[in-house]
Write a protein that holds these residues in place. Sequence first.
Motif, PDB file in Angstrom:
ATOM      1  N   ARG A   5       0.851  -1.191   0.000  1.00 17.72           N
ATOM      2  CA  ARG A   5       0.000   0.000   0.000  1.00 17.72           C
ATOM      3  C   ARG A   5       0.883   1.236   0.000  1.00 17.72           C
ATOM      4  NH1 ARG A   5      -5.566  -0.766   3.367  1.00 17.72           N
ATOM      5  NH2 ARG A   5      -6.160  -2.679   2.323  1.00 17.72           N
ATOM      6  N   ARG A   7       0.767   5.731  -0.857  1.00 13.26           N
ATOM      7  CA  ARG A   7      -0.033   6.937  -1.070  1.00 13.26           C
ATOM      8  C   ARG A   7       0.595   7.683  -2.232  1.00 13.26           C
ATOM      9  NH1 ARG A   7      -2.896  11.132   2.534  1.00 13.26           N
ATOM     10  NH2 ARG A   7      -2.695  13.027   1.284  1.00 13.26           N
ATOM     11  N   ARG A  34      -7.962   2.156  -2.641  1.00 14.81           N
ATOM     12  CA  ARG A  34      -8.595   1.961  -1.341  1.00 14.81           C
ATOM     13  C   ARG A  34      -9.303   3.212  -0.841  1.00 14.81           C
ATOM     14  NH1 ARG A  34      -9.407  -3.213  -0.439  1.00 14.81           N
ATOM     15  NH2 ARG A  34      -7.540  -4.436  -0.697  1.00 14.81           N
ATOM     16  N   MET A  35      -8.744   4.389  -1.172  1.00 17.00           N
ATOM     17  CA  MET A  35      -9.303   5.652  -0.716  1.00 17.00           C
ATOM     18  C   MET A  35      -8.703   6.743  -1.596  1.00 17.00           C
ATOM     19  SD  MET A  35      -9.187   7.195   3.208  1.00 17.00           S
ATOM     20  CE  MET A  35      -8.492   5.645   3.732  1.00 17.00           C
ATOM     21  N   ALA A  36      -9.464   7.787  -1.895  1.00 16.61           N
ATOM     22  CA  ALA A  36      -8.940   8.866  -2.720  1.00 16.61           C
ATOM     23  C   ALA A  36      -9.695  10.157  -2.443  1.00 16.61           C
ATOM     24  CB  ALA A  36      -9.055   8.499  -4.196  1.00 16.61           C
ATOM     25  N   ASP A  37      -9.051  11.264  -2.782  1.00 17.90           N
ATOM     26  CA  ASP A  37      -9.704  12.565  -2.689  1.00 17.90           C
ATOM     27  C   ASP A  37      -8.980  13.504  -3.640  1.00 17.90           C
ATOM     28  OD1 ASP A  37     -11.507  14.479  -1.882  1.00 17.90           O
ATOM     29  OD2 ASP A  37     -10.470  14.951  -0.012  1.00 17.90           O
ATOM     30  N   VAL A  45      -4.306   9.391  -3.474  1.00 14.48           N
ATOM     31  CA  VAL A  45      -4.969   8.096  -3.489  1.00 14.48           C
ATOM     32  C   VAL A  45      -4.162   7.122  -2.640  1.00 14.48           C
ATOM     33  CG1 VAL A  45      -3.792   7.365  -5.621  1.00 14.48           C
ATOM     34  CG2 VAL A  45      -5.931   6.285  -4.995  1.00 14.48           C
ATOM     35  N   ILE A  46      -4.858   6.312  -1.861  1.00 11.20           N
ATOM     36  CA  ILE A  46      -4.233   5.180  -1.182  1.00 11.20           C
ATOM     37  C   ILE A  46      -4.435   4.011  -2.128  1.00 11.20           C
ATOM     38  CG2 ILE A  46      -4.226   3.655   0.833  1.00 11.20           C
ATOM     39  CD1 ILE A  46      -3.436   6.595   1.434  1.00 11.20           C
TER      40      ILE A  46
END
Length: 80
Positions: A5, A7, A34-37, A45-46
């Motif tokens: 993982r 970033r 997995r996650m983003a903004d 983004v992760i």
Amino acid sequence: MASRRVRFTFEPELIKEPVIYRIGHLFDVVTNIRMADVDETVGWVILELSGDPDEIERATAWAEQQGVRVDPLAGDVVEG
């Protein structure tokens, strides 16, 4: 086979570039967001990358060459 993982942080001019899509096509790794903004100043983004550890290294090095900041996450590698 390993999973890592990371970033990814994108500057505004790179937000619209298909960097993650291209990683999936240029390298023998599987990408899983997995996650983003994103906003007008930065995007992040992760991302979980799965594949051969050497191929993951090549993919993250390529992303950095494209101008993406790549930060490893603690406890990020799971081998199996």
